[in-house]
Design a protein around this motif. Structure first.
Motif, PDB file in Angstrom:
ATOM      1  N   GLN A   1      -2.846  10.529  -8.015  1.00  0.00           N
ATOM      2  CA  GLN A   1      -2.519   9.178  -8.473  1.00  0.00           C
ATOM      3  C   GLN A   1      -2.270   9.189  -9.976  1.00  0.00           C
ATOM      4  O   GLN A   1      -2.871   9.961 -10.718  1.00  0.00           O
ATOM      5  CB  GLN A   1      -3.626   8.211  -8.093  1.00  0.00           C
TER       6      GLN A   1
ATOM      7  N   LYS B   1       5.986   5.847  -8.591  1.00  0.00           N
ATOM      8  CA  LYS B   1       5.871   6.548  -7.304  1.00  0.00           C
ATOM      9  C   LYS B   1       4.971   5.802  -6.323  1.00  0.00           C
ATOM     10  O   LYS B   1       5.096   5.968  -5.114  1.00  0.00           O
ATOM     11  CB  LYS B   1       5.337   7.963  -7.519  1.00  0.00           C
ATOM     12  N   HIS B   2       4.087   4.956  -6.857  1.00  0.00           N
ATOM     13  CA  HIS B   2       3.187   4.226  -5.967  1.00  0.00           C
ATOM     14  C   HIS B   2       3.886   3.071  -5.262  1.00  0.00           C
ATOM     15  O   HIS B   2       3.316   2.472  -4.346  1.00  0.00           O
ATOM     16  CB  HIS B   2       1.973   3.723  -6.749  1.00  0.00           C
ATOM     17  N   ARG B   3       5.111   2.748  -5.670  1.00  0.00           N
ATOM     18  CA  ARG B   3       5.919   1.751  -4.963  1.00  0.00           C
ATOM     19  C   ARG B   3       7.059   2.399  -4.197  1.00  0.00           C
ATOM     20  O   ARG B   3       7.902   1.713  -3.642  1.00  0.00           O
ATOM     21  CB  ARG B   3       6.482   0.725  -5.951  1.00  0.00           C
TER      22      ARG B   3
ATOM     23  N   HIS C   1       5.361   8.720  -1.614  1.00  0.00           N
ATOM     24  CA  HIS C   1       3.968   8.959  -1.983  1.00  0.00           C
ATOM     25  C   HIS C   1       2.987   8.259  -1.040  1.00  0.00           C
ATOM     26  O   HIS C   1       2.002   8.883  -0.609  1.00  0.00           O
ATOM     27  CB  HIS C   1       3.708   8.550  -3.436  1.00  0.00           C
ATOM     28  N   PRO C   2       3.179   6.994  -0.680  1.00  0.00           N
ATOM     29  CA  PRO C   2       2.259   6.377   0.290  1.00  0.00           C
ATOM     30  C   PRO C   2       2.248   7.090   1.639  1.00  0.00           C
ATOM     31  O   PRO C   2       1.182   7.268   2.238  1.00  0.00           O
ATOM     32  CB  PRO C   2       2.786   4.943   0.424  1.00  0.00           C
TER      33      PRO C   2
ATOM     34  N   THR D   1       0.463  10.462   1.234  1.00  0.00           N
ATOM     35  CA  THR D   1      -0.974  10.204   1.028  1.00  0.00           C
ATOM     36  C   THR D   1      -1.655   9.851   2.339  1.00  0.00           C
ATOM     37  O   THR D   1      -2.746  10.354   2.639  1.00  0.00           O
ATOM     38  CB  THR D   1      -1.157   9.062   0.013  1.00  0.00           C
TER      39      THR D   1
ATOM     40  N   ILE E   1       3.197   0.192   0.817  1.00  0.00           N
ATOM     41  CA  ILE E   1       1.847   0.109   0.255  1.00  0.00           C
ATOM     42  C   ILE E   1       0.815  -0.007   1.373  1.00  0.00           C
ATOM     43  O   ILE E   1      -0.335   0.434   1.218  1.00  0.00           O
ATOM     44  CB  ILE E   1       1.753  -1.078  -0.724  1.00  0.00           C
TER      45      ILE E   1
ATOM     46  N   TYR F   1      -1.047   3.104   2.118  1.00  0.00           N
ATOM     47  CA  TYR F   1      -2.239   3.321   1.286  1.00  0.00           C
ATOM     48  C   TYR F   1      -3.437   2.587   1.889  1.00  0.00           C
ATOM     49  O   TYR F   1      -4.527   3.140   2.029  1.00  0.00           O
ATOM     50  CB  TYR F   1      -2.010   2.779  -0.127  1.00  0.00           C
TER      51      TYR F   1
ATOM     52  N   THR G   1      -4.986   7.724  -4.793  1.00  0.00           N
ATOM     53  CA  THR G   1      -4.548   6.328  -4.893  1.00  0.00           C
ATOM     54  C   THR G   1      -5.078   5.677  -6.164  1.00  0.00           C
ATOM     55  O   THR G   1      -6.211   5.961  -6.571  1.00  0.00           O
ATOM     56  CB  THR G   1      -5.019   5.517  -3.674  1.00  0.00           C
TER      57      THR G   1
ATOM     58  N   ILE H   1      -2.014  -1.519  -8.033  1.00  0.00           N
ATOM     59  CA  ILE H   1      -0.594  -1.307  -8.342  1.00  0.00           C
ATOM     60  C   ILE H   1      -0.119  -2.513  -9.118  1.00  0.00           C
ATOM     61  O   ILE H   1      -0.179  -3.647  -8.629  1.00  0.00           O
ATOM     62  CB  ILE H   1       0.231  -1.111  -7.060  1.00  0.00           C
TER      63      ILE H   1
END
Length: 257
Positions: A7, A14-16, A20-21, A24, A106, A109, A223, A227
Motif C-alpha cells: 500500500q 493505484k488504489h482506485r 491493485h484491488p 490484493t 474498491i 479491498y 491496503t 482512499i
C-alpha cells in the motif's frame, strides 16, 4: 513488483485502479488459506492419535456432527459467499458512472475484512473435514460478532448503539441490500459451531491467533487506512481501516480503548 503490491497511502492512484484491488483480494485469500491450512495440519499432526481421531470426527462434550453434514454446511457457506460477494459487487456496478466503477473495484479491498474471509474459510474448513480450522475463524471474529448482538439489542430497546460496531449499517447511503447481506454476522458462529460438533476444541484457540495475525498483517501491508477523494471530486473518499490494521473502528468511542 513488491513495491507495487505494498500500500502507498490514501492518495496513490493505484488504489482506485482495477489491478491493485483485484490482486490484493486474490493474494489475501490465497495467503490466508495456505498459512492457516498448513498450520492446522501441522498442529493436528502433532497431537496424539486418539485426539486426532476425535477432532477429525467432530466429537465434543455436547455431541457430534457427521462429516457429510459438515460438508453440506460447508457447501452452503461457499454458495452464500459467492452470492453475497456478487451482490456487493452488483451494488457498485454501473458502466456509465466512473465513480460507481471506482467503488466497484474498491469493494475487492473491503471483502478482505475478516468477517468476509471467515465465511470462505469456514466453508473450506467444513467441506474438507477440518472443523478446527472453521472453529478458529469463529474464535477470531467472536468478539466482533458477539458485539453485534449487543449493538442491535441496544438499537431496538433504547435506540442507541452501546458499542458502535453496527453503526455503519445506518450510515447515509447504506442500501437495504448491504444491510441484508450483513446478516451473516449474526448466524455464522452458531451455524459453524453446530456443524463442527457443538463446541470449540482447544487447538482452535492458538490457531485463531494465527488467523488474526495473518489477516491484520496483510491488511496493513497491502491496503491503506483510507482512499482519499480526488482533487476534482470525481471520486469520494473511502474509509477502509481493514481488520483494524490502523486503529479501532471510527464509530467505536470508548476512552479506555
Amino acid at each position: 513488483m513488491l513495491a507495487w503490491l505494498l500500500q502507498a497511502g490514501p492518495k496513490d492512484a493505484k488504489h482506485r485502479s482495477k489491478s491493485h484491488p483485484l490482486v490484493t483480494f486474490c493474494l489475501h485469500y490465497a495467503a490466508v488459506a495456505l498459512i492457516t491450512v498448513s498450520t492446522h495440519d501441522w498442529m493436528i499432526a502433532r497431537t496424539q492419535p486418539q485426539q486426532q481421531q476425535q477432532q477429525s470426527e467432530g466429537f465434543s462434550a455436547t455431541g457430534c456432527t457427521p462429516p457429510e453434514h459438515r460438508q453440506w454446511v460447508g457447501f452452503f457457506l461457499g454458495v452464500y459467499f459467492v452470492l453475497f460477494f456478487c451482490c456487493r459487487l452488483a451494488l457498485h456496478w454501473n458502466h456509465h458512472d466512473q465513480q460507481q466503477q471506482g467503488d466497484f473495484y474498491i469493494e475487492f479491498y473491503k471483502q478482505t475484512f475478516l468477517c468476509s474471509v471467515t465465511i470462505f474459510h469456514t466453508a473450506l474448513g467444513l467441506y474438507t473435514n477440518r472443523p478446527i480450522l472453521a472453529e478458529s475463524f469463529c474464535v477470531a471474529v467472536g468478539i466482533d460478532q458477539i458485539l453485534w448482538y449487543v449493538d442491535l439489542t441496544g438499537k431496538i430497546l433504547i435506540n442507541k448503539f452501546p458499542i458502535g460496531v453496527t453503526k455503519y449499517l445506518f450510515w447515509p447511503g447504506t442500501s437495504w441490500a448491504s444491510r441484508l447481506t450483513s446478516t451473516h454476522h449474526l448466524w455464522t458462529i452458531p451455524v459453524v459451531l453446530w456443524a463442527s460438533g457443538g463446541g470449540i476444541r482447544f487447538l482452535a484457540l492458538p490457531l485463531s491467533a494465527v488467523v488474526v495475525l495473518v489477516n491484520v498483517l496483510l491488511s496493513r501491508l497491502l491496503t491503506p487506512h483510507s482512499i482519499a477523494a480526488t482533487d476534482d471530486e470525481k471520486y469520494p473518499s473511502h474509509y477502509l481501516n481493514l481488520n483494524l490494521a490502523y486503529e479501532l473502528w471510527t464509530d467505536i468511542k470508548m476512552p479506555f480503548l
